[in-house]
Design an enzyme around this catalytic site. Sequence first.
Site, mmCIF file in Angstrom:
data_model
loop_
_atom_site.group_PDB
_atom_site.id
_atom_site.type_symbol
_atom_site.label_atom_id
_atom_site.label_comp_id
_atom_site.label_asym_id
_atom_site.label_seq_id
_atom_site.Cartn_x
_atom_site.Cartn_y
_atom_site.Cartn_z
ATOM 1 N N GLY A 15 0.836 -1.204 0.000
ATOM 2 C CA GLY A 15 0.000 0.000 0.000
ATOM 3 C C GLY A 15 0.866 1.247 0.000
ATOM 4 N N ARG A 76 0.767 -5.473 -6.803
ATOM 5 C CA ARG A 76 0.915 -6.809 -6.234
ATOM 6 C C ARG A 76 1.589 -7.707 -7.273
ATOM 7 N NH1 ARG A 76 -1.358 -6.916 -1.519
ATOM 8 N NH2 ARG A 76 -3.171 -5.633 -1.040
ATOM 9 N N ASP A 107 5.354 -5.242 5.832
ATOM 10 C CA ASP A 107 5.919 -6.571 6.101
ATOM 11 C C ASP A 107 5.895 -7.493 4.878
ATOM 12 O OD1 ASP A 107 3.196 -6.964 6.139
ATOM 13 O OD2 ASP A 107 3.103 -7.809 8.150
ATOM 14 N N THR A 109 6.395 -6.527 1.767
ATOM 15 C CA THR A 109 7.558 -6.065 0.991
ATOM 16 C C THR A 109 8.849 -6.615 1.590
ATOM 17 O OG1 THR A 109 6.367 -4.022 0.505
ATOM 18 C CG2 THR A 109 8.737 -3.979 0.161
ATOM 19 N N THR A 130 4.115 2.447 5.770
ATOM 20 C CA THR A 130 2.726 2.002 5.947
ATOM 21 C C THR A 130 2.076 2.905 6.984
ATOM 22 O OG1 THR A 130 1.305 0.262 6.864
ATOM 23 C CG2 THR A 130 3.598 0.211 7.536
ATOM 24 N N ASP A 132 -0.250 2.227 9.006
ATOM 25 C CA ASP A 132 -0.737 1.513 10.200
ATOM 26 C C ASP A 132 0.241 1.524 11.368
ATOM 27 O OD1 ASP A 132 -3.110 0.906 8.981
ATOM 28 O OD2 ASP A 132 -2.507 -1.099 8.349
ATOM 29 N N ASP A 134 2.553 -0.537 12.096
ATOM 30 C CA ASP A 134 2.539 -1.872 12.706
ATOM 31 C C ASP A 134 3.793 -2.690 12.381
ATOM 32 O OD1 ASP A 134 2.007 -2.164 10.031
ATOM 33 O OD2 ASP A 134 0.290 -3.502 10.283
ATOM 34 N N ARG A 176 -6.297 -2.781 10.474
ATOM 35 C CA ARG A 176 -6.872 -4.127 10.475
ATOM 36 C C ARG A 176 -6.352 -4.947 11.660
ATOM 37 N NH1 ARG A 176 -5.290 -5.520 5.671
ATOM 38 N NH2 ARG A 176 -3.569 -6.833 6.364
ATOM 39 N N GLY A 190 -10.395 14.053 20.678
ATOM 40 C CA GLY A 190 -11.318 14.111 21.811
ATOM 41 C C GLY A 190 -12.477 13.135 21.719
ATOM 42 N N ALA A 191 -12.231 11.938 21.182
ATOM 43 C CA ALA A 191 -13.297 10.935 21.059
ATOM 44 C C ALA A 191 -13.759 10.473 22.442
ATOM 45 C CB ALA A 191 -12.805 9.739 20.249
ATOM 46 N N LYS A 218 -23.600 15.099 27.882
ATOM 47 C CA LYS A 218 -23.063 15.180 26.519
ATOM 48 C C LYS A 218 -24.199 14.974 25.525
ATOM 49 C CE LYS A 218 -18.329 13.670 27.456
ATOM 50 N NZ LYS A 218 -17.312 12.635 27.251
ATOM 51 N N GLU A 227 -10.637 -0.537 12.031
ATOM 52 C CA GLU A 227 -11.389 -1.491 11.191
ATOM 53 C C GLU A 227 -11.255 -2.928 11.666
ATOM 54 O OE1 GLU A 227 -9.861 -1.818 7.143
ATOM 55 O OE2 GLU A 227 -7.925 -1.075 7.831
ATOM 56 N N HIS A 258 -9.698 5.177 2.170
ATOM 57 C CA HIS A 258 -8.380 5.440 1.577
ATOM 58 C C HIS A 258 -7.934 6.900 1.641
ATOM 59 C CE1 HIS A 258 -8.893 1.347 0.162
ATOM 60 N NE2 HIS A 258 -7.595 1.346 -0.085
#
Length: 328
Positions: A15, A76, A107, A109, A130, A132, A134, A176, A190-191, A218, A227, A258
């Site tokens: 990605g 890919r 990872d 790649t 990436t 993410d 991760d 993911r 501020g979620a 609230k 996700e 995206h």
Amino acid sequence: MPKTIKKVGVLTSGGDSPGMNAAIRSVVRTCAYHHIECIGIYRGYQGMIEGDFKEMGPRSVNNIVNKGGTILKSARSLEFKTPEGRKKAHENLLKSGIDALVVIGGDGTFTGGLIFNTEFNFPVMGIPGTIDNDIFGTSHTLGYDTALNTVVDVIDKIRDTASSHNRLFFVEVMGRDAGHIALNAGIGAGAEEILIPEEDLGLDRLLESLQKSKASGKSSSIVVIAEGDKIGKNVFELKDYVEANLPEYDVRVSVLGHMQRGGSPSCFDRVLASRLGVKAVESLLEGKSNYMVGLQNDKVSLTPLEQAIKGKTMIDRELLRVSDIMST
């Protein structure tokens, strides 16, 4: 004796992420600085198999430091997963006189680069790209900081609507297998609640939290969901469940998708890409191979590719505690 490096190939794979172009630029200009050639490989490993190469010099990477995506494209390659495909790729590299590779991606790649090195003893250096975040062995991957800023900006806009209409918004962000974007952007925006794959909050606790928010006065709420969160099959089923159990809430869903991967990279990502590109090329020139360059304690460091692929990034427990306190 390590082999003398005279020509380095650079590719982007997997990605795309903001900062990849800045990393390409850094690799190309570091090669020029050290008087060695640089070859751009288009469309990742598939381009390597097809010999889709182009010589790159300092001027060929003008004005790309600010651009999202990747000028070398990404694709890919099922063929590269076969010994025949990798053999063809290796022959093309030798034919073009390429002595070493810098691979920019995640990872998948790195796994491709590691297998290629094992089979052909070909020098490979990885740069983590990436959103993410991760990848083990670096506190930040390219694109992560930009993605965070994009998500926070969007949630700020969603909050305006949520407040105006007394609504509850579920905002799904990428992640993911890792909740780094959701956790950090959720705190930054501020979620009221943050749902991530690493922590199974449970439906009952989510309902309890939302009821508390309502009782405390609230009138609107934002819940940020990675996700890969395990609490429901998907964000829309979660919405239906909350509406069925808390009918006082008018629930809306925004899936950011995206847009998080695009856009001009932040200053942090541009500087990080520049630092990692320099380290990748200079490590190859020092005879090193099979490493990923990353950032640890604000210092550029090397992590064996195998470790980067197999190691697991951990969520910051202190940030989870901060998130709980902030949602009071």
